[in-house]
Design an enzyme around this catalytic site. Structure first.
Site, PDB file in Angstrom:
ATOM      1  N   ARG A   1      -3.181   4.799  -2.099  1.00 19.63           N
ATOM      2  CA  ARG A   1      -3.059   3.438  -1.557  1.00 19.63           C
ATOM      3  C   ARG A   1      -2.799   2.382  -2.639  1.00 19.63           C
ATOM      4  O   ARG A   1      -2.019   1.448  -2.452  1.00 19.63           O
ATOM      5  CB  ARG A   1      -4.380   3.116  -0.836  1.00 19.63           C
ATOM      6  CG  ARG A   1      -4.619   1.645  -0.477  1.00 19.63           C
ATOM      7  CD  ARG A   1      -5.959   1.525   0.230  1.00 19.63           C
ATOM      8  NE  ARG A   1      -6.454   0.169   0.374  1.00 19.63           N
ATOM      9  CZ  ARG A   1      -6.353  -0.543   1.496  1.00 19.63           C
ATOM     10  NH1 ARG A   1      -5.734  -0.044   2.543  1.00 19.63           N
ATOM     11  NH2 ARG A   1      -6.853  -1.759   1.569  1.00 19.63           N
TER      12      ARG A   1
ATOM     13  N   GLU B   1       1.760   3.737   3.056  1.00 26.09           N
ATOM     14  CA  GLU B   1       2.240   3.174   4.320  1.00 26.09           C
ATOM     15  C   GLU B   1       3.771   3.189   4.339  1.00 26.09           C
ATOM     16  O   GLU B   1       4.439   2.160   4.316  1.00 26.09           O
ATOM     17  CB  GLU B   1       1.640   1.767   4.480  1.00 26.09           C
ATOM     18  CG  GLU B   1       0.108   1.824   4.504  1.00 26.09           C
ATOM     19  CD  GLU B   1      -0.598   0.478   4.314  1.00 26.09           C
ATOM     20  OE1 GLU B   1       0.081  -0.567   4.355  1.00 26.09           O
ATOM     21  OE2 GLU B   1      -1.828   0.481   4.138  1.00 26.09           O
TER      22      GLU B   1
ATOM     23  N   HIS C   1       2.525  -3.847   6.572  1.00 24.33           N
ATOM     24  CA  HIS C   1       1.673  -2.671   6.316  1.00 24.33           C
ATOM     25  C   HIS C   1       1.819  -1.688   7.478  1.00 24.33           C
ATOM     26  O   HIS C   1       2.528  -1.927   8.441  1.00 24.33           O
ATOM     27  CB  HIS C   1       0.193  -3.082   6.281  1.00 24.33           C
ATOM     28  CG  HIS C   1      -0.221  -3.934   5.136  1.00 24.33           C
ATOM     29  ND1 HIS C   1      -1.138  -3.534   4.206  1.00 24.33           N
ATOM     30  CD2 HIS C   1       0.129  -5.204   4.781  1.00 24.33           C
ATOM     31  CE1 HIS C   1      -1.341  -4.488   3.313  1.00 24.33           C
ATOM     32  NE2 HIS C   1      -0.584  -5.521   3.640  1.00 24.33           N
TER      33      HIS C   1
ATOM     34  N   GLU D   1       0.687  -4.999  10.807  1.00 25.13           N
ATOM     35  CA  GLU D   1       0.402  -3.563  10.751  1.00 25.13           C
ATOM     36  C   GLU D   1       1.356  -2.882  11.727  1.00 25.13           C
ATOM     37  O   GLU D   1       1.251  -3.056  12.946  1.00 25.13           O
ATOM     38  CB  GLU D   1      -1.047  -3.283  11.154  1.00 25.13           C
ATOM     39  CG  GLU D   1      -2.089  -3.957  10.266  1.00 25.13           C
ATOM     40  CD  GLU D   1      -2.375  -3.198   8.971  1.00 25.13           C
ATOM     41  OE1 GLU D   1      -1.765  -2.134   8.746  1.00 25.13           O
ATOM     42  OE2 GLU D   1      -3.198  -3.698   8.188  1.00 25.13           O
TER      43      GLU D   1
ATOM     44  N   HIS E   1       0.853  -1.197   0.000  1.00 25.33           N
ATOM     45  CA  HIS E   1       0.000   0.000   0.000  1.00 25.33           C
ATOM     46  C   HIS E   1       0.886   1.243   0.000  1.00 25.33           C
ATOM     47  O   HIS E   1       1.727   1.418   0.889  1.00 25.33           O
ATOM     48  CB  HIS E   1      -0.945   0.002   1.205  1.00 25.33           C
ATOM     49  CG  HIS E   1      -2.061  -0.987   1.071  1.00 25.33           C
ATOM     50  ND1 HIS E   1      -2.567  -1.698   2.126  1.00 25.33           N
ATOM     51  CD2 HIS E   1      -2.771  -1.368  -0.037  1.00 25.33           C
ATOM     52  CE1 HIS E   1      -3.550  -2.488   1.681  1.00 25.33           C
ATOM     53  NE2 HIS E   1      -3.685  -2.302   0.379  1.00 25.33           N
TER      54      HIS E   1
HETATM   55  O1  0X9 Z   1      -7.081  -3.692   4.616  1.00 28.53           O
HETATM   56  C1  0X9 Z   1      -5.921  -4.084   4.445  1.00 28.53           C
HETATM   57  O2  0X9 Z   1      -5.471  -4.461   3.371  1.00 28.53           O
HETATM   58  C2  0X9 Z   1      -4.984  -4.130   5.645  1.00 28.53           C
HETATM   59  N1  0X9 Z   1      -5.085  -2.932   6.414  1.00 28.53           N
HETATM   60  S1  0X9 Z   1      -4.490  -1.536   5.792  1.00 28.53           S
HETATM   61  O3  0X9 Z   1      -4.875  -0.448   6.657  1.00 28.53           O
HETATM   62  N2  0X9 Z   1      -2.897  -1.599   5.825  1.00 28.53           N
HETATM   63  O4  0X9 Z   1      -4.944  -1.395   4.453  1.00 28.53           O
HETATM   64  C3  0X9 Z   1      -5.379  -5.277   6.552  1.00 28.53           C
HETATM   65  C4  0X9 Z   1      -5.480  -6.598   5.893  1.00 28.53           C
HETATM   66  C5  0X9 Z   1      -5.697  -7.668   6.894  1.00 28.53           C
HETATM   67  N3  0X9 Z   1      -6.763  -8.514   6.583  1.00 28.53           N
HETATM   68  C6  0X9 Z   1      -7.956  -8.438   7.254  1.00 28.53           C
HETATM   69  N4  0X9 Z   1      -8.129  -7.609   8.193  1.00 28.53           N
HETATM   70  N5  0X9 Z   1      -8.893  -9.280   6.976  1.00 28.53           N
HETATM   71 ZN    ZN Z   2      -1.939  -1.686   4.013  1.00 28.42          ZN
END
Ligand code: 0X9
Ligand code: ZN
Length: 272
Positions: A76, A26, A159, A234, A23
């Site tokens: 993003r 980040e 991330h 994260e 992303h």
């Molecule tokens: O949404 C995403 O791709 C990730 N968070 S971000 O804020 N870096 O974009 C998290 C992905 C993890 N997977 C799930 N939460 N299901």
């Molecule tokens: Zn991300």
């Protein structure tokens, strides 16, 4: 896209793979992956090179990353354009093959389950899985390693932000078959990480701990690639600065995350 390999040679060691920068906004992610790569190189692999070969992609979404420097700090997605699409880019972390758009097909609707069919959405899953060359290239490389007979031990996608160390599954609120093992290793990683600067992390299965999203790297790493340890991490912080983490926190983030990685790898080593 650049890839680094750290190995003492041969092709029999288990593979540890990690990537950053999927992303664009980040920024702490590629910085942390570069920091850890440098540490491994400077410290002779920290004693892990008898056991593992490292393959590292520090900046997976290079075009998006550049765009976030030059035009839009909060970008993003990738920067792909397609005839007939009004908006630019696909969310590469909704573009992986495993369960891509799965629930949506079942439910007969375009939305739901954490990915979008709308090209203007920040979670646009793309016209097909692996439509993005960044995803196609990195997954193909790992599949090739596997087809050559390599044992893939670990897959990690870094991330930001939220301070979480998450394991499969992501597409649904389900536990992976070996969830206890994966969460146990994540727990050790988080304890070591917290020990460095006191940064508190939460760990657990992805959809259960955070939210459901299909077509994510963490599920692909586990269920398609077959890595018994697959994570989406994260990094800092928990929202004070969010994606715009100040530069003076980058080194500390690198240091603590590296301690977490080493603890994770020791746990993987001891569990097999
Ligand atoms: O949404 C995403 O791709 C990730 N968070 S971000 O804020 N870096 O974009 C998290 C992905 C993890 N997977 C799930 N939460 N299901
Ligand atoms: Zn991300």
């Amino acid at each position: 896209m650049e890839r680094t390999m750290i190995s003492t040679g041969g092709n029999t060691k288990r593979v540890v793979y990690f990537q950053g920068g999927i992303h664009a906004r980040e920024w702490v992610s590629p910085a942390t992956v570069m920091y850890m790569t440098n540490q491994l190189l400077e410290n002779n692999g920290e004693g892990f090179l008898d056991e593992f070969d490292f393959f590292i992609v520090p900046s997976l979404n290079v075009d998006g990353y550049e765009h976030s420097w030059t035009s839009d700090r909060m970008w993003r997605k990738t920067r792909s354009t397609r005839a007939g699409y009004v908006c630019v880019g696909v969310d590469p972390n909704r573009n992986y093959e495993y369960k891509w758009n799965e629930l949506n097909w079942l439910l007969f609707r375009a939305e739901g389950s954490g990915s979008s069919g709308n090209a203007c959405s920040d979670t646009f899953r793309g016209p097909s899985f692996h439509s993005e060359p960044e995803v196609e290239g990195t997954t193909r490389f790992l599949k090739d390693l596997k087809e050559e007979g390599r044992d893939i031990a670990c897959f990690i996608d870094f991330h930001s932000y939220s301070q979480l160390w998450l394991s499969p599954y992501s597409y649904r609120k389900l536990y992976a078959e070996n969830s206890d093992t994966q969460v146990g290793a994540a727990k050790e990683a988080c304890a070591a990480l917290e020990g460095v600067h006191g940064t508190a992390y939460t760990y657990g299965p992805s959809a259960i701990t955070l939210y459901a999203a299909d077509g994510c790297s963490v599920d692909w790493g586990y269920a398609e690639l077959g890595a018994p340890y697959s994570y989406v991490v994260e990094l800092r912080d928990t929202g004070e600065y969010g994606f715009v983490l100040p530069e003076n926190q980058l080194l500390a983030t690198g240091e603590e995350t590296y301690a977490g990685l080493k603890a994770l790898l020791n746990s993987i080593k001891n569990n097999s």
